[in-house]
Motif scaffolding. Structure first.
Motif, PDB file in Angstrom:
ATOM      1  N   THR A  31      42.209 123.037  14.665  1.00  0.00           N
ATOM      2  CA  THR A  31      43.339 122.524  15.453  1.00  0.00           C
ATOM      3  C   THR A  31      43.782 121.156  14.951  1.00  0.00           C
ATOM      4  OG1 THR A  31      41.712 121.847  17.090  1.00  0.00           O
ATOM      5  CG2 THR A  31      43.029 123.754  17.624  1.00  0.00           C
ATOM      6  N   ILE A  32      42.844 120.367  14.409  1.00  0.00           N
ATOM      7  CA  ILE A  32      43.256 119.071  13.861  1.00  0.00           C
ATOM      8  C   ILE A  32      44.219 119.269  12.691  1.00  0.00           C
ATOM      9  CG2 ILE A  32      42.394 117.168  12.447  1.00  0.00           C
ATOM     10  CD1 ILE A  32      40.218 116.735  14.336  1.00  0.00           C
ATOM     11  N   SER A  33      43.956 120.297  11.878  1.00  0.00           N
ATOM     12  CA  SER A  33      44.820 120.472  10.707  1.00  0.00           C
ATOM     13  C   SER A  33      45.998 121.409  10.994  1.00  0.00           C
ATOM     14  CB  SER A  33      43.995 121.013   9.538  1.00  0.00           C
ATOM     15  OG  SER A  33      43.434 122.255   9.882  1.00  0.00           O
ATOM     16  N   TRP A  34      46.127 121.884  12.231  1.00  0.00           N
ATOM     17  CA  TRP A  34      47.181 122.845  12.564  1.00  0.00           C
ATOM     18  C   TRP A  34      48.441 122.082  12.961  1.00  0.00           C
ATOM     19  CZ3 TRP A  34      46.862 126.920  17.059  1.00  0.00           C
ATOM     20  CH2 TRP A  34      47.687 128.015  16.744  1.00  0.00           C
ATOM     21  N   SER A  35      49.226 121.674  11.972  1.00  0.00           N
ATOM     22  CA  SER A  35      50.301 120.715  12.248  1.00  0.00           C
ATOM     23  C   SER A  35      51.435 121.314  13.081  1.00  0.00           C
ATOM     24  CB  SER A  35      50.840 120.155  10.935  1.00  0.00           C
ATOM     25  OG  SER A  35      51.071 121.204  10.035  1.00  0.00           O
ATOM     26  N   SER A  36      51.615 122.653  13.092  1.00  0.00           N
ATOM     27  CA  SER A  36      52.738 123.205  13.877  1.00  0.00           C
ATOM     28  C   SER A  36      52.584 122.895  15.359  1.00  0.00           C
ATOM     29  CB  SER A  36      52.849 124.714  13.689  1.00  0.00           C
ATOM     30  OG  SER A  36      52.075 125.165  12.627  1.00  0.00           O
ATOM     31  N   TYR A  37      51.343 122.739  15.827  1.00  0.00           N
ATOM     32  CA  TYR A  37      51.145 122.458  17.253  1.00  0.00           C
ATOM     33  C   TYR A  37      50.516 121.084  17.464  1.00  0.00           C
ATOM     34  CZ  TYR A  37      52.540 127.230  17.979  1.00  0.00           C
ATOM     35  OH  TYR A  37      53.254 128.395  17.997  1.00  0.00           O
ATOM     36  N   GLY A  38      51.051 120.102  16.760  1.00  0.00           N
ATOM     37  CA  GLY A  38      50.684 118.725  17.055  1.00  0.00           C
ATOM     38  C   GLY A  38      49.472 118.186  16.304  1.00  0.00           C
ATOM     39  N   GLY A  39      48.709 119.055  15.645  1.00  0.00           N
ATOM     40  CA  GLY A  39      47.548 118.584  14.894  1.00  0.00           C
ATOM     41  C   GLY A  39      46.658 117.711  15.749  1.00  0.00           C
ATOM     42  N   GLU A  40      46.316 116.559  15.182  1.00  0.00           N
ATOM     43  CA  GLU A  40      45.393 115.651  15.849  1.00  0.00           C
ATOM     44  C   GLU A  40      45.956 115.092  17.159  1.00  0.00           C
ATOM     45  OE1 GLU A  40      42.460 112.277  13.938  1.00  0.00           O
ATOM     46  OE2 GLU A  40      44.065 113.168  12.791  1.00  0.00           O
ATOM     47  N   SER A  68      44.661 118.821  23.420  1.00  0.00           N
ATOM     48  CA  SER A  68      44.391 118.201  22.131  1.00  0.00           C
ATOM     49  C   SER A  68      43.084 118.767  21.599  1.00  0.00           C
ATOM     50  CB  SER A  68      44.291 116.684  22.285  1.00  0.00           C
ATOM     51  OG  SER A  68      43.053 116.362  22.853  1.00  0.00           O
ATOM     52  N   PRO A  69      42.810 118.533  20.309  1.00  0.00           N
ATOM     53  CA  PRO A  69      41.568 119.059  19.728  1.00  0.00           C
ATOM     54  C   PRO A  69      40.307 118.611  20.473  1.00  0.00           C
ATOM     55  CG  PRO A  69      43.024 118.322  17.985  1.00  0.00           C
ATOM     56  CD  PRO A  69      43.663 117.907  19.277  1.00  0.00           C
ATOM     57  N   ALA A 111      45.200 123.784   4.014  1.00  0.00           N
ATOM     58  CA  ALA A 111      44.380 122.762   4.673  1.00  0.00           C
ATOM     59  C   ALA A 111      43.666 123.356   5.887  1.00  0.00           C
ATOM     60  CB  ALA A 111      45.249 121.579   5.092  1.00  0.00           C
ATOM     61  N   SER A 112      44.380 124.213   6.641  1.00  0.00           N
ATOM     62  CA  SER A 112      43.746 124.834   7.815  1.00  0.00           C
ATOM     63  C   SER A 112      42.575 125.703   7.392  1.00  0.00           C
ATOM     64  CB  SER A 112      44.749 125.705   8.578  1.00  0.00           C
ATOM     65  OG  SER A 112      45.862 124.962   8.926  1.00  0.00           O
ATOM     66  N   LEU A 113      42.800 126.499   6.368  1.00  0.00           N
ATOM     67  CA  LEU A 113      41.731 127.404   5.931  1.00  0.00           C
ATOM     68  C   LEU A 113      40.566 126.593   5.366  1.00  0.00           C
ATOM     69  CD1 LEU A 113      41.050 130.368   5.789  1.00  0.00           C
ATOM     70  CD2 LEU A 113      41.856 130.384   3.435  1.00  0.00           C
ATOM     71  N   ALA A 114      40.899 125.515   4.623  1.00  0.00           N
ATOM     72  CA  ALA A 114      39.842 124.703   4.018  1.00  0.00           C
ATOM     73  C   ALA A 114      38.964 124.074   5.085  1.00  0.00           C
ATOM     74  CB  ALA A 114      40.463 123.623   3.137  1.00  0.00           C
ATOM     75  N   SER A 115      39.579 123.683   6.214  1.00  0.00           N
ATOM     76  CA  SER A 115      38.783 123.048   7.262  1.00  0.00           C
ATOM     77  C   SER A 115      37.792 124.039   7.865  1.00  0.00           C
ATOM     78  CB  SER A 115      39.703 122.484   8.346  1.00  0.00           C
ATOM     79  OG  SER A 115      40.334 123.539   9.031  1.00  0.00           O
ATOM     80  N   MET A 116      38.041 125.348   7.671  1.00  0.00           N
ATOM     81  CA  MET A 116      37.146 126.341   8.238  1.00  0.00           C
ATOM     82  C   MET A 116      36.241 126.972   7.181  1.00  0.00           C
ATOM     83  SD  MET A 116      39.383 128.209  11.147  1.00  0.00           S
ATOM     84  CE  MET A 116      40.368 129.208  10.074  1.00  0.00           C
ATOM     85  N   ALA A 117      36.439 126.577   5.907  1.00  0.00           N
ATOM     86  CA  ALA A 117      35.785 127.311   4.817  1.00  0.00           C
ATOM     87  C   ALA A 117      34.267 127.382   4.967  1.00  0.00           C
ATOM     88  CB  ALA A 117      36.159 126.682   3.475  1.00  0.00           C
ATOM     89  N   ILE A 118      33.623 126.233   5.326  1.00  0.00           N
ATOM     90  CA  ILE A 118      32.160 126.274   5.365  1.00  0.00           C
ATOM     91  C   ILE A 118      31.654 127.146   6.505  1.00  0.00           C
ATOM     92  CG2 ILE A 118      31.753 124.069   4.217  1.00  0.00           C
ATOM     93  CD1 ILE A 118      31.353 122.874   6.972  1.00  0.00           C
ATOM     94  N   TYR A 119      32.450 127.216   7.597  1.00  0.00           N
ATOM     95  CA  TYR A 119      32.009 128.048   8.715  1.00  0.00           C
ATOM     96  C   TYR A 119      32.164 129.526   8.369  1.00  0.00           C
ATOM     97  CZ  TYR A 119      32.320 123.479  10.748  1.00  0.00           C
ATOM     98  OH  TYR A 119      32.170 122.145  10.966  1.00  0.00           O
ATOM     99  N   ILE A 120      33.205 129.820   7.565  1.00  0.00           N
ATOM    100  CA  ILE A 120      33.377 131.198   7.099  1.00  0.00           C
ATOM    101  C   ILE A 120      32.214 131.555   6.162  1.00  0.00           C
ATOM    102  CG2 ILE A 120      34.875 132.710   5.747  1.00  0.00           C
ATOM    103  CD1 ILE A 120      37.228 130.973   6.873  1.00  0.00           C
TER     104      ILE A 120
END
Lengths: 327, 307
Positions: free
Chosen positions: A143-152, A248-249, B279-288
């Motif tokens: 969710t932090i890196s999910w910028s479409s919904y506000g990210g951090e 938020s995250p 970036a989203s996928l990378a943030s989850m890579a280690i958990y995958i």
């Protein structure tokens, strides 16, 4: 020592009476505190099904809390910005309707619990704790890196969502909705604990081999319990987001998982109203100790340490004797 | 995408991995021998970083700072073990989780109380701060190379300690059968305290070393702790070898994923969308990665038992 049933009734009555008194005396902050405690209690009742009844020490329940929160956030965000959720051949609009949001939040949480439970239950004990913690952290970073919904920064929702026939902007009305859901879930929980499924689950926690010997699959029982548990915590997440009108995250953070677990332990594991007592006690500690000292977490930590080391049954265990209906 | 960039990122991943190893080694030993899950291990890492920053600020000596960090973390570890943890060995995992969660609250708020909420900074000593030129003309920070060296040296020393020395024999015996080695006259309580101190000192060392390339702040320990858990789950509980291989896998996956996944997505997506999806996928890579290992081997790569 008083019977646990009586204590449960007293606790639930007090939880209703205090905000009602506050609504008569125009003390909206007290109502907010009570709503917060009620929602935390709901999340903890959810965790208690996995933890107390199923013996699954999940340190990742923030995941469901967050999923519920983000479901509300995303649906309401699309409704307030008048953009469709999914565009293309099939258009799905956002919504501001609470019952729809609750249903979707519970559905998505259940699905997530099914996948994560199926993976995590391949292991047991300390692996299970670490893995649930890791999955929670995974969605936190996602969710932090999910910028479409506000990210951090998270998502703000300007107006509280609507419930048919009720003005949810009145604090007491929103509290009453949360309280009603909590009571429903507790009633469900009480029946569930005595149902054949609940009894089998209890047995699966205590002796998986014997359960297997009578022809039941303990892993499947635990998985179903984990899904129910995640679904309830997800519903609490949607309500929490509506209380704050913000997601938020942080909802996904490992501290949130730890706190939900603290509610359960503070009150008493596997007690019907343990999570309620724990959540109310936590919110009161947060409010009063937080007013006394900026560093109130130290006192919370010490209190928790004392309870773990010396008072195994939590607060409910200190004042109530165990009812015959429980194991 | 040049070779130089790839080599740099591999080195970064390796450096991250060996620092994770310092944390994971202590956790896995403590779990393997005492059967204890210690969430407060991240707090010992934080204590190491804070003490290092404070001592370096007072004396100006980096070596002294590292030594003080290890000593302070070890002392904190011994205190915690004797006052709290000792009562939890026989308890179930739920009690261990809660008590050590309580310890995190106490340590984090205590540190905030003593040092304040603002991050501290620890400078890399000038002798090892510049870049070096590696064969092939790659410029790489010397300090990070030193970290890789220290991490690998610690791994080798631990391996030697566990397999070749008398205390290592006791540790391995303790993993197999606690009652038996107690019956054979080993003071099990002293052994536990020693292992806890060793794990704590390694966490303090990691905190001090990483503190020089990150800011030193309250709450810095827990993200590392959770990554160390992922490492242990991948490597298998109780196995030092598993912890080393798991750490390096996680370090490389995390670092390389963050750089290369967005690039990979750009091959078939619009740049902006590729950047965010990558970036989203990378943030989850280690958990995958963790999920994949679990499906394949539920007790980790080198784990013998489900505990």
């Amino acid at each position: 020592m008083i019977p646990e049933k009586l204590l449960n009734l007293v606790v639930l009555a007090l939880l209703l009476a205090v905000p009602y008194w506050a609504s008569l005396n125009d003390a909206p902050f007290t109502i907010t505190l009570a709503t917060r405690a009620t929602i935390f209690a709901l999340a903890a009742v959810g965790l208690n099904i996995a933890l107390g009844m199923g013996g699954m020490v999940s340190l990742g329940h923030a995941l469901f809390f967050g999923i519920g929160g983000y479901t509300m956030g995303i649906l309401a965000f699309h409704a307030q910005s008048f953009t469709p959720l999914i565009d293309g051949p099939m258009v799905i609009e956002g919504t501001k309707s609470m019952p729809v949001i609750w249903a979707v939040a519970m559905g998505v949480s259940a699905l997530a619990a099914l996948v994560i439970g199926a993976l995590s239950l391949r292991t047991a004990g300390v692996y299970f704790i670490m893995i649930t913690l890791a999955f929670g952290q995974m969605l936190f970073f996602f969710t932090i890196s999910w910028s479409s919904y506000g990210g951090e920064d998270g998502l703000s929702i300007f107006l509280r969502n609507e419930f048919p026939g009720l003005d949810t902007l009145v604090p007491f009305n929103f509290f009453a909705l949360c309280y009603g859901l909590l009571v429903l879930v507790i009633l469900f929980n009480a029946r569930f604990a005595r149902s054949p499924f609940g009894l089998a689950l209890n047995a699966a926690r205590q002796s998986p081999d014997r359960v297997r010997a009578v022809g039941l699959n303990p892993q499947r029982l635990k998985l179903v319990a984990f899904v129910i548990s995640g679904t309830i915590t997800g519903l609490a997440g949607a309500l929490f987001a509506d209380l704050n009108r913000f997601v938020s995250p942080t909802m996904f953070s490992w501290q949130t998982s730890g706190e939900i677990m603290v509610f359960v332990i503070l009150g008493g594991v596997a007690r019907l109203c343990g999570p309620v007592v724990g959540a109310v006690a936590f919110v009161m500690l947060e409010h009063f100790l937080g007013g006394l000292s900026e560093f109130w977490h130290i006192y919370l930590g010490l209190l928790l340490l004392l309870i773990v080391l010396f008072a195994r049954g939590g607060l409910v265990g200190l004042v109530a004797r165990r009812g015959a209906a429980h194991d | 995408m040049s070779t130089i960039l790839i080599i740099e990122q591999v080195l970064n991943g390796l450096q991250f991995g060996v620092m994770l190893f310092l944390m994971a080694a202590g956790l896995t030993l403590i779990f393997g021998v005492m059967g204890l899950i210690n969430l407060a291990h991240g707090s010992l890492y934080m204590i190491g970083a804070f003490v290092a920053a404070a001592v370096a600020g007072l004396t100006g000596s980096f070596l002294l700072a590292i030594a003080a960090a290890m000593a302070a973390a070890a002392v904190a570890g011994v205190l915690v073990e004797m006052l709290v943890i000792r009562r939890l060995y026989a308890a179930d995992h739920l009690d261990q989780v809660l008590a050590t969660f309580a310890l995190i609250l106490i340590f984090s708020e205590g540190t905030r109380w003593v040092f304040g909420s603002f991050p501290l900074f620890l400078d890399i000593p000038s002798e090892i701060s510049g870049p070096v030129t590696l064969p092939g003309g790659i410029e790489y920070p010397l300090y990070r190379l030193v970290l890789i060296g220290i991490g690998l040296a610690v791994a080798a020393t631990l391996g030697w300690l566990i397999t070749k020395t008398r205390i290592g024999i006791r540790i391995r015996a303790g993993e197999n059968d606690r009652e038996m080695i107690a019956a054979l006259g080993v003071d099990i309580s002293k052994l536990y305290t020693a292992i806890f101190a060793l794990g704590a000192a390694l966490a303090g060392l990691a905190g001090a070393l990483v503190g020089a390339i990150q800011s030193v702040q309250v709450g810095m320990g827990e993200p590392v702790l959770i990554l160390a858990f992922v490492v242990i789950v991948i490597g298998g509980i109780g196995s030092i070898k598993g912890a080393l291989i798991g750490s390096i896998l996680v370090g490389l996956t995390d670092t390389l994923g963050g750089i290369f996944l967005p690039e990979l997505f750009k091959l078939f997506m619009a740049p902006a969308a590729a950047q965010s999806a990558g970036a989203s996928l990378a943030s989850m890579a280690i958990y995958i990665l963790m999920g994949a290992v679990l499906i394949w081997r539920p007790t980790g790569l080198f784990g013998a038992r489900a505990a």
